[in-house]
Motif scaffolding. Structure first.
Motif, PDB file in Angstrom:
ATOM      1  N   LYS A  45       0.815  -1.220   0.000  1.00  0.00           N
ATOM      2  CA  LYS A  45       0.000   0.000   0.000  1.00  0.00           C
ATOM      3  C   LYS A  45       0.850   1.273   0.000  1.00  0.00           C
ATOM      4  O   LYS A  45       0.311   2.369  -0.092  1.00  0.00           O
ATOM      5  CB  LYS A  45      -0.941  -0.002   1.199  1.00  0.00           C
ATOM      6  N   LEU A  46       2.165   1.126   0.137  1.00  0.00           N
ATOM      7  CA  LEU A  46       3.061   2.274   0.112  1.00  0.00           C
ATOM      8  C   LEU A  46       3.809   2.313  -1.207  1.00  0.00           C
ATOM      9  O   LEU A  46       4.296   1.283  -1.689  1.00  0.00           O
ATOM     10  CB  LEU A  46       4.067   2.197   1.265  1.00  0.00           C
ATOM     11  N   ASN A  47       3.911   3.501  -1.778  1.00  0.00           N
ATOM     12  CA  ASN A  47       4.698   3.702  -2.992  1.00  0.00           C
ATOM     13  C   ASN A  47       5.950   4.471  -2.580  1.00  0.00           C
ATOM     14  O   ASN A  47       5.890   5.659  -2.295  1.00  0.00           O
ATOM     15  CB  ASN A  47       3.888   4.474  -4.022  1.00  0.00           C
ATOM     16  N   CYS A  48       7.095   3.768  -2.518  1.00  0.00           N
ATOM     17  CA  CYS A  48       8.301   4.329  -1.913  1.00  0.00           C
ATOM     18  C   CYS A  48       9.425   4.514  -2.927  1.00  0.00           C
ATOM     19  O   CYS A  48       9.584   3.698  -3.840  1.00  0.00           O
ATOM     20  CB  CYS A  48       8.803   3.437  -0.772  1.00  0.00           C
ATOM     21  N   THR A  49      10.205   5.559  -2.741  1.00  0.00           N
ATOM     22  CA  THR A  49      11.409   5.798  -3.533  1.00  0.00           C
ATOM     23  C   THR A  49      12.558   6.096  -2.591  1.00  0.00           C
ATOM     24  O   THR A  49      12.366   6.665  -1.507  1.00  0.00           O
ATOM     25  CB  THR A  49      11.217   6.974  -4.504  1.00  0.00           C
ATOM     26  N   GLU A  50      13.772   5.703  -2.996  1.00  0.00           N
ATOM     27  CA  GLU A  50      14.948   5.898  -2.153  1.00  0.00           C
ATOM     28  C   GLU A  50      15.844   6.975  -2.732  1.00  0.00           C
ATOM     29  O   GLU A  50      15.994   7.094  -3.946  1.00  0.00           O
ATOM     30  CB  GLU A  50      15.728   4.585  -2.035  1.00  0.00           C
ATOM     31  N   ALA A  51      16.461   7.762  -1.846  1.00  0.00           N
ATOM     32  CA  ALA A  51      17.414   8.786  -2.258  1.00  0.00           C
ATOM     33  C   ALA A  51      18.401   9.008  -1.110  1.00  0.00           C
ATOM     34  O   ALA A  51      18.153   8.586   0.029  1.00  0.00           O
ATOM     35  CB  ALA A  51      16.707  10.099  -2.615  1.00  0.00           C
ATOM     36  N   VAL A  52      19.510   9.642  -1.399  1.00  0.00           N
ATOM     37  CA  VAL A  52      20.478  10.027  -0.367  1.00  0.00           C
ATOM     38  C   VAL A  52      20.341  11.525  -0.145  1.00  0.00           C
ATOM     39  O   VAL A  52      20.522  12.328  -1.073  1.00  0.00           O
ATOM     40  CB  VAL A  52      21.918   9.665  -0.775  1.00  0.00           C
ATOM     41  N   VAL A  53      20.009  11.926   1.073  1.00  0.00           N
ATOM     42  CA  VAL A  53      19.795  13.332   1.425  1.00  0.00           C
ATOM     43  C   VAL A  53      20.806  13.720   2.501  1.00  0.00           C
ATOM     44  O   VAL A  53      20.791  13.173   3.606  1.00  0.00           O
ATOM     45  CB  VAL A  53      18.354  13.563   1.943  1.00  0.00           C
ATOM     46  N   ASP A  54      21.717  14.629   2.161  1.00  0.00           N
ATOM     47  CA  ASP A  54      22.766  15.056   3.094  1.00  0.00           C
ATOM     48  C   ASP A  54      23.518  13.868   3.674  1.00  0.00           C
ATOM     49  O   ASP A  54      23.806  13.802   4.886  1.00  0.00           O
ATOM     50  CB  ASP A  54      22.167  15.908   4.224  1.00  0.00           C
ATOM     51  N   GLY A  55      23.826  12.906   2.808  1.00  0.00           N
ATOM     52  CA  GLY A  55      24.599  11.751   3.240  1.00  0.00           C
ATOM     53  C   GLY A  55      23.797  10.647   3.903  1.00  0.00           C
ATOM     54  O   GLY A  55      24.358   9.612   4.262  1.00  0.00           O
ATOM     55  N   GLN A  56      22.487  10.847   4.075  1.00  0.00           N
ATOM     56  CA  GLN A  56      21.637   9.862   4.744  1.00  0.00           C
ATOM     57  C   GLN A  56      20.753   9.150   3.723  1.00  0.00           C
ATOM     58  O   GLN A  56      20.067   9.797   2.928  1.00  0.00           O
ATOM     59  CB  GLN A  56      20.752  10.552   5.791  1.00  0.00           C
ATOM     60  N   ARG A  57      20.768   7.797   3.740  1.00  0.00           N
ATOM     61  CA  ARG A  57      19.824   7.041   2.913  1.00  0.00           C
ATOM     62  C   ARG A  57      18.417   7.287   3.439  1.00  0.00           C
ATOM     63  O   ARG A  57      18.150   7.120   4.631  1.00  0.00           O
ATOM     64  CB  ARG A  57      20.111   5.538   2.971  1.00  0.00           C
ATOM     65  N   ARG A  58      17.524   7.682   2.556  1.00  0.00           N
ATOM     66  CA  ARG A  58      16.173   8.020   3.003  1.00  0.00           C
ATOM     67  C   ARG A  58      15.141   7.426   2.056  1.00  0.00           C
ATOM     68  O   ARG A  58      15.256   7.527   0.838  1.00  0.00           O
ATOM     69  CB  ARG A  58      15.992   9.527   3.095  1.00  0.00           C
ATOM     70  N   LEU A  59      14.132   6.806   2.647  1.00  0.00           N
ATOM     71  CA  LEU A  59      13.015   6.237   1.911  1.00  0.00           C
ATOM     72  C   LEU A  59      11.825   7.171   2.066  1.00  0.00           C
ATOM     73  O   LEU A  59      11.419   7.488   3.196  1.00  0.00           O
ATOM     74  CB  LEU A  59      12.682   4.853   2.483  1.00  0.00           C
ATOM     75  N   THR A  60      11.276   7.652   0.962  1.00  0.00           N
ATOM     76  CA  THR A  60      10.103   8.526   1.002  1.00  0.00           C
ATOM     77  C   THR A  60       8.921   7.770   0.421  1.00  0.00           C
ATOM     78  O   THR A  60       8.964   7.330  -0.733  1.00  0.00           O
ATOM     79  CB  THR A  60      10.351   9.814   0.203  1.00  0.00           C
TER      80      THR A  60
END
Length: 581
Positions: free
Chosen positions: A348-363
């Motif tokens: 039910k979640l549509n997630c994308t990953e990126a690196v933000v200020d050196g931190q791996r982040r899932l949105t």
């Protein structure tokens, strides 16, 4: 001395291993490996061989098939068909045993039939899986008419299932409400109610399997059945092996799709559509009532055995929900991930990953117009069950040898007599009245070759017609010519090599459902397993209700139009209403 196979044949192969479209052709020259000389030619089994006691195919038996599919056996029995609906009154039906596809036909499987000229390409449906995209190779093929579906099943030595065969395979002998039982539909059991937003891989929902181990008997996409549709047929049908009315205007479709809502999921619900129609949410599977011994393909794909898992030091990953917010009417949640971790998100979640200020982040974007709590599983891959095929060695099924330079397995049968040390690896030594013979064994995943199942009593791979002597993997050209049913359209039988050669430049079956071709390894690699184990943490991710939905339902006056609109449902007292109300 036995004549050495000194005939070197060159097959120009365009392998379709990882894609179901028309990728850039890979031209490969394959040279057959000669067999070593022997003193006498292989002799066909004689009447002196003692018979082998067999249990025969039983409930739960599975079998690989010629198109890369898996068949499951549904034994002879009576079962309860239908429910209390006006067009499907409950009644008892008896069916003979049959084999049915464990999954829907995939894009990759259908592409093989198209490549050999036995099928026509499906229509590309707006919003459906992209037939020509390798990323959707294991998704169900859609955009196919009834005729296209039946043509594929005929090519694979089968047919579309009757409505009765489909329903029994979905509900079991006791007439379950849903394939998995009576628990309410949920996104971990099936792809429905836009859990995924579109189609999913055909082996993604193991927990929602039917009593016979079939995937996606609810959700993902609807399925064509062989029957003509009649609203009154259940009241007048035969009680033994019913096959539907003799004629009609519409064909039966069964099951449900990724767009269906909970009130549309029950396995007894009947649907219909014009046979010439095709949609983004209709696919099919086949039934093979009487599988015949089939000759092996001259080449197949190499594979990495399932369950290749790394295991060393285990430490829980440090992960947390970092924030929740609304933007443009959508609800978002962010999750911080440690380096090296692997993760799995709720459908039910549509997630994308990126690196933000050196931190791996899932949105992640949550379901629209509602508050919802879903799970994100984060794991340390060194101690979870996440398959890691890095550095693994490709292998072949028994009866084949690996041509590592070209990433293929060549069929190389052996002599049937057991030597002083017994039979080679991949074969079993079978004692038959004082005479030891070699028979084909199971592969590294515990499966018999295509067209054979593992008999529970004899513990050997045998043909469904009870032939232990089927010469799969055994160099006996006379017996092979006598017993094999031949090759599928698009292939010709080679007496010299006792296998099916492709007529169109080397189009052979690719990776089976649940696996994908790994170019780095040159082999089919296990699909991703559902993450679990001591190195995993489960995070509850809550997304909030950010806006009210636009009312597109109440203006609809027609019930037929209402139920065809995914966001709406029909209420007999009120009319067409939004589903979340």
């Amino acid at each position: 001395m036995k004549k050495v196979r000194n005939a070197i044949f060159t097959l120009i192969l365009t392998l379709i291993l990882s894609s179901c479209a028309a990728p850039t052709p890979i031209t490969i020259v394959v040279t057959a490996t000669p067999l070593p000389p022997t003193e006498t030619p292989a002799a066909a089994p004689t009447a002196t061989l003692a018979p082998v006691a067999l249990a025969g195919a039983q409930r739960g038996a599975t079998m690989k098939w010629i198109d890369g599919s898996a068949l499951a056996y549904v034994p002879f029995s009576e079962f309860m068909m239908g429910n209390e609906d006006s067009n499907a009154p409950a009644h008892k039906v008896t069916l003979d045993g049959y084999w049915i596809y464990a999954t829907k036909v995939t894009n990759r499987m259908f592409a093989q039939c198209v490549a050999v000229g036995a099928c026509t390409p499906p229509a590309q449906e707006l919003g459906g899986a992209v037939y020509g995209n390798p990323e959707y190779a294991n998704h169900p093929v859609v955009g196919v008419t009834w005729d296209q579906s039946q043509a594929y099943c005929s090519w694979a030595q089968g047919q579309l299932p009757s409505e009765a065969q489909w329903e029994k395979a979905a509900r079991g002998e006791n007439g379950n409400l849903y394939p998995w039982g009576s628990a309410d539909p949920a996104c971990n059991l099936l792809n429905f109610a836009y859990c995924n937003g579109s189609t999913s891989e055909v082996t993604a929902f193991k927990d929602g399997a039917s009593p016979y181990g079939l995937y996606d008997m609810a959700g993902n996409v609807f399925e064509w059945a062989s029957d003509w549709y009649s609203e009154t047929y259940y009241k007048e049908s035969a009680i033994v092996n019913p096959t539907g009315p003799e004629s009609g205007d519409y064909r039966v479709i069964r099951g449900s799709s990724f767009e269906s809502y909970p009130d549309q999921i029950a396995s007894a619900i009947r649907h219909f559509n014009a046979g010439a129609n095709h949609r983004r949410d209709i696919g099919f599977r086949c039934v093979v009532p009487d599988p015949k011994p089939v000759a092996p393909f001259c080449q197949t794909a190499a594979f990495i055995p399932s369950g290749v898992i790394s295991s060393n030091n285990c430490q829980l990953p440090q992960s947390e929900v970092a924030g929740i917010y609304c933007s443009a009417g959508d609800s978002f949640a962010t999750v911080n991930l440690p380096n090296g971790a692997v993760y799995e998100t709720s459908a039910k979640l549509n997630c994308t990953e990126a690196v933000v200020d050196g931190q791996r982040r899932l949105t992640c974007v949550g379901p629209k117009y509602q508050e919802s709590t879903n799970t994100v599983t984060v794991c340390n891959p060194s101690c979870s069950n996440s398959p890691d095929a890095t550095g693994a060695t490709p292998t072949c099924a028994p009866g084949y040898t690996l041509d590592a330079a070209h990433s293929v397995c060549n069929y190389t049968p052996i002599l049937g007599q057991a030597g002083a040390a017994g039979c080679p690896a991949g074969y079993k030594t079978l004692e038959r009245g004082g005479q030891q013979t070699c028979v084909i064994g199971v592969d590294a995943n515990g499966q018999c070759p295509a067209g054979l199942y593992l008999d529970s009593l004899a513990n050997v791979c045998v043909s469904p017609n009870g032939l232990v002597e089927t010469p799969y993997g055994i160099d006996n050209s006379a017996l092979a010519a006598q017993l094999y049913a031949g090759c599928a359209a698009g292939y010709s039988y080679s007496d010299t090599f006792q296998c099916c050669q492709a007529l169109t430049g080397g189009t052979y079956p690719g990776c089976v459902p649940g696996t994908k071709f790994d170019p780095a390894l040159g082999a089919c690699s296990p699909g991703k397993a559902r993450l679990s184990g001591p190195g995993c943490v489960a995070l509850d991710v809550t997304t909030i209700k950010c806006s009210e939905p636009k009312d597109i339902c109440s203006p609809i006056q027609s019930e037929a139009h209402c139920i065809q609109t995914p966001q709406c449902k029909w209420d007999e007292k009120v009319g067409c209403v939004f589903r979340n109300k």
